[in-house]
Design a protein around this motif. Structure first.
Motif, PDB file in Angstrom:
ATOM      1  N   ALA A 124       2.488  11.546 -12.625  1.00  0.00           N
ATOM      2  CA  ALA A 124       3.118  12.811 -13.032  1.00  0.00           C
ATOM      3  C   ALA A 124       2.920  13.054 -14.517  1.00  0.00           C
ATOM      4  O   ALA A 124       2.631  14.190 -14.941  1.00  0.00           O
ATOM      5  N   ASP A 125       3.064  12.013 -15.333  1.00  0.00           N
ATOM      6  CA  ASP A 125       2.878  12.151 -16.784  1.00  0.00           C
ATOM      7  C   ASP A 125       1.447  12.545 -17.133  1.00  0.00           C
ATOM      8  O   ASP A 125       1.208  13.159 -18.169  1.00  0.00           O
ATOM      9  N   ALA A 126       0.502  12.201 -16.266  1.00  0.00           N
ATOM     10  CA  ALA A 126      -0.902  12.576 -16.485  1.00  0.00           C
ATOM     11  C   ALA A 126      -1.160  14.026 -16.075  1.00  0.00           C
ATOM     12  O   ALA A 126      -2.255  14.544 -16.264  1.00  0.00           O
ATOM     13  N   GLY A 127      -0.137  14.690 -15.498  1.00  0.00           N
ATOM     14  CA  GLY A 127      -0.271  16.100 -15.151  1.00  0.00           C
ATOM     15  C   GLY A 127      -0.514  16.371 -13.682  1.00  0.00           C
ATOM     16  O   GLY A 127      -0.929  17.472 -13.312  1.00  0.00           O
ATOM     17  N   TYR A 128      -0.251  15.378 -12.839  1.00  0.00           N
ATOM     18  CA  TYR A 128      -0.506  15.516 -11.402  1.00  0.00           C
ATOM     19  C   TYR A 128       0.785  15.225 -10.633  1.00  0.00           C
ATOM     20  O   TYR A 128       1.099  14.067 -10.373  1.00  0.00           O
ATOM     21  N   PRO A 129       1.533  16.267 -10.271  1.00  0.00           N
ATOM     22  CA  PRO A 129       2.818  16.057  -9.592  1.00  0.00           C
ATOM     23  C   PRO A 129       2.657  15.374  -8.229  1.00  0.00           C
ATOM     24  O   PRO A 129       1.808  15.755  -7.432  1.00  0.00           O
ATOM     25  N   VAL A 130       3.489  14.359  -8.002  1.00  0.00           N
ATOM     26  CA  VAL A 130       3.523  13.672  -6.710  1.00  0.00           C
ATOM     27  C   VAL A 130       4.513  14.418  -5.836  1.00  0.00           C
ATOM     28  O   VAL A 130       5.689  14.517  -6.159  1.00  0.00           O
ATOM     29  N   THR A 131       4.027  14.989  -4.715  1.00  0.00           N
ATOM     30  CA  THR A 131       4.901  15.791  -3.862  1.00  0.00           C
ATOM     31  C   THR A 131       5.490  15.001  -2.711  1.00  0.00           C
ATOM     32  O   THR A 131       6.513  15.399  -2.160  1.00  0.00           O
TER      33      THR A 131
ATOM     34  N   MET B 110       0.853  -1.188   0.000  1.00  0.00           N
ATOM     35  CA  MET B 110       0.000   0.000   0.000  1.00  0.00           C
ATOM     36  C   MET B 110       0.890   1.240   0.000  1.00  0.00           C
ATOM     37  O   MET B 110       1.800   1.348   0.801  1.00  0.00           O
ATOM     38  N   TYR B 111       0.644   2.123  -0.930  1.00  0.00           N
ATOM     39  CA  TYR B 111       1.386   3.384  -1.018  1.00  0.00           C
ATOM     40  C   TYR B 111       0.465   4.540  -0.654  1.00  0.00           C
ATOM     41  O   TYR B 111      -0.714   4.526  -0.975  1.00  0.00           O
ATOM     42  N   GLN B 112       1.015   5.540  -0.002  1.00  0.00           N
ATOM     43  CA  GLN B 112       0.283   6.759   0.351  1.00  0.00           C
ATOM     44  C   GLN B 112       1.019   7.918  -0.319  1.00  0.00           C
ATOM     45  O   GLN B 112       2.192   8.162  -0.032  1.00  0.00           O
ATOM     46  N   LEU B 113       0.337   8.626  -1.211  1.00  0.00           N
ATOM     47  CA  LEU B 113       0.964   9.720  -1.962  1.00  0.00           C
ATOM     48  C   LEU B 113       0.230  11.030  -1.720  1.00  0.00           C
ATOM     49  O   LEU B 113      -0.976  11.043  -1.479  1.00  0.00           O
ATOM     50  N   GLN B 114       0.963  12.124  -1.816  1.00  0.00           N
ATOM     51  CA  GLN B 114       0.369  13.452  -1.873  1.00  0.00           C
ATOM     52  C   GLN B 114       0.505  13.894  -3.321  1.00  0.00           C
ATOM     53  O   GLN B 114       1.611  13.908  -3.866  1.00  0.00           O
ATOM     54  N   VAL B 115      -0.614  14.242  -3.944  1.00  0.00           N
ATOM     55  CA  VAL B 115      -0.629  14.561  -5.366  1.00  0.00           C
ATOM     56  C   VAL B 115      -1.298  15.916  -5.564  1.00  0.00           C
ATOM     57  O   VAL B 115      -2.428  16.133  -5.126  1.00  0.00           O
ATOM     58  N   GLU B 116      -0.598  16.807  -6.235  1.00  0.00           N
ATOM     59  CA  GLU B 116      -1.115  18.160  -6.465  1.00  0.00           C
ATOM     60  C   GLU B 116      -1.995  18.214  -7.720  1.00  0.00           C
ATOM     61  O   GLU B 116      -1.992  17.297  -8.535  1.00  0.00           O
ATOM     62  N   ASN B 117      -2.710  19.329  -7.870  1.00  0.00           N
ATOM     63  CA  ASN B 117      -3.518  19.665  -9.051  1.00  0.00           C
ATOM     64  C   ASN B 117      -4.798  18.851  -9.192  1.00  0.00           C
ATOM     65  O   ASN B 117      -5.441  18.917 -10.226  1.00  0.00           O
ATOM     66  N   MET B 118      -5.189  18.081  -8.174  1.00  0.00           N
ATOM     67  CA  MET B 118      -6.454  17.345  -8.242  1.00  0.00           C
ATOM     68  C   MET B 118      -7.549  18.199  -7.609  1.00  0.00           C
ATOM     69  O   MET B 118      -7.381  18.683  -6.504  1.00  0.00           O
ATOM     70  N   SER B 119      -8.668  18.361  -8.344  1.00  0.00           N
ATOM     71  CA  SER B 119      -9.730  19.198  -7.794  1.00  0.00           C
ATOM     72  C   SER B 119     -11.135  18.714  -8.127  1.00  0.00           C
ATOM     73  O   SER B 119     -12.101  19.299  -7.658  1.00  0.00           O
ATOM     74  N   CYS B 120     -11.264  17.661  -8.951  1.00  0.00           N
ATOM     75  CA  CYS B 120     -12.606  17.269  -9.381  1.00  0.00           C
ATOM     76  C   CYS B 120     -12.653  15.788  -9.742  1.00  0.00           C
ATOM     77  O   CYS B 120     -11.640  15.088  -9.712  1.00  0.00           O
ATOM     78  N   GLY B 121     -13.824  15.348 -10.120  1.00  0.00           N
ATOM     79  CA  GLY B 121     -14.015  13.961 -10.507  1.00  0.00           C
ATOM     80  C   GLY B 121     -13.177  13.560 -11.713  1.00  0.00           C
ATOM     81  O   GLY B 121     -12.713  12.433 -11.808  1.00  0.00           O
ATOM     82  N   HIS B 122     -12.995  14.487 -12.647  1.00  0.00           N
ATOM     83  CA  HIS B 122     -12.148  14.188 -13.808  1.00  0.00           C
ATOM     84  C   HIS B 122     -10.724  13.873 -13.359  1.00  0.00           C
ATOM     85  O   HIS B 122     -10.090  12.954 -13.880  1.00  0.00           O
ATOM     86  N   CYS B 123     -10.221  14.638 -12.396  1.00  0.00           N
ATOM     87  CA  CYS B 123      -8.867  14.409 -11.864  1.00  0.00           C
ATOM     88  C   CYS B 123      -8.771  13.021 -11.242  1.00  0.00           C
ATOM     89  O   CYS B 123      -7.789  12.300 -11.463  1.00  0.00           O
ATOM     90  N   VAL B 124      -9.785  12.642 -10.487  1.00  0.00           N
ATOM     91  CA  VAL B 124      -9.816  11.321  -9.859  1.00  0.00           C
ATOM     92  C   VAL B 124      -9.742  10.244 -10.938  1.00  0.00           C
ATOM     93  O   VAL B 124      -8.954   9.297 -10.844  1.00  0.00           O
TER      94      VAL B 124
END
Length: 66
Positions: free
Chosen positions: A56-63, A1-15
Motif C-alpha cells: 500500500a505504501d508503494a501506491g498499490y492498494p490491497v483490496t 502463502m498469501y493471495q492478495l488482490q492489488v489495485e493500480n497494477m498495469s505494467c512491468g514497472h508495477c510488478v
C-alpha cells in the motif's frame, strides 16, 4: 502463502515496485504477480500485515487478502 488482490497494477514497472516492496520486508519472499487478474501471491513466513502495508505504501492498494 498469501493471495492478495492489488489495485493500480498495469505494467512491468508495477510488478517490480510491488515485488521490491515485499522483498524490502522479507528479502527471501517469492512473489508471483498476474496483471490480468490483479493477483499477487506471496510465499513468505512474515506476517501478512507488514507485507500489505509495504504494498500500500508503494501506491498499490490491497483490496482483499487470504
Amino acid at each position: 502463502m498469501y493471495q492478495l488482490q492489488v489495485e493500480n497494477m498495469s505494467c512491468g514497472h508495477c510488478v517490480g515496485a510491488v515485488t521490491k516492496a515485499v522483498q524490502a520486508i522479507d528479502a527471501g519472499a517469492k512473489v508471483e504477480i498476474d496483471l490480468t487478474t490483479k493477483s499477487v501471491k506471496i510465499d513468505s513466513s512474515t506476517p501478512l500485515a507488514p507485507l500489505k502495508s509495504a504494498i500500500a505504501d508503494a501506491g498499490y492498494p490491497v483490496t482483499s487478502a487470504a
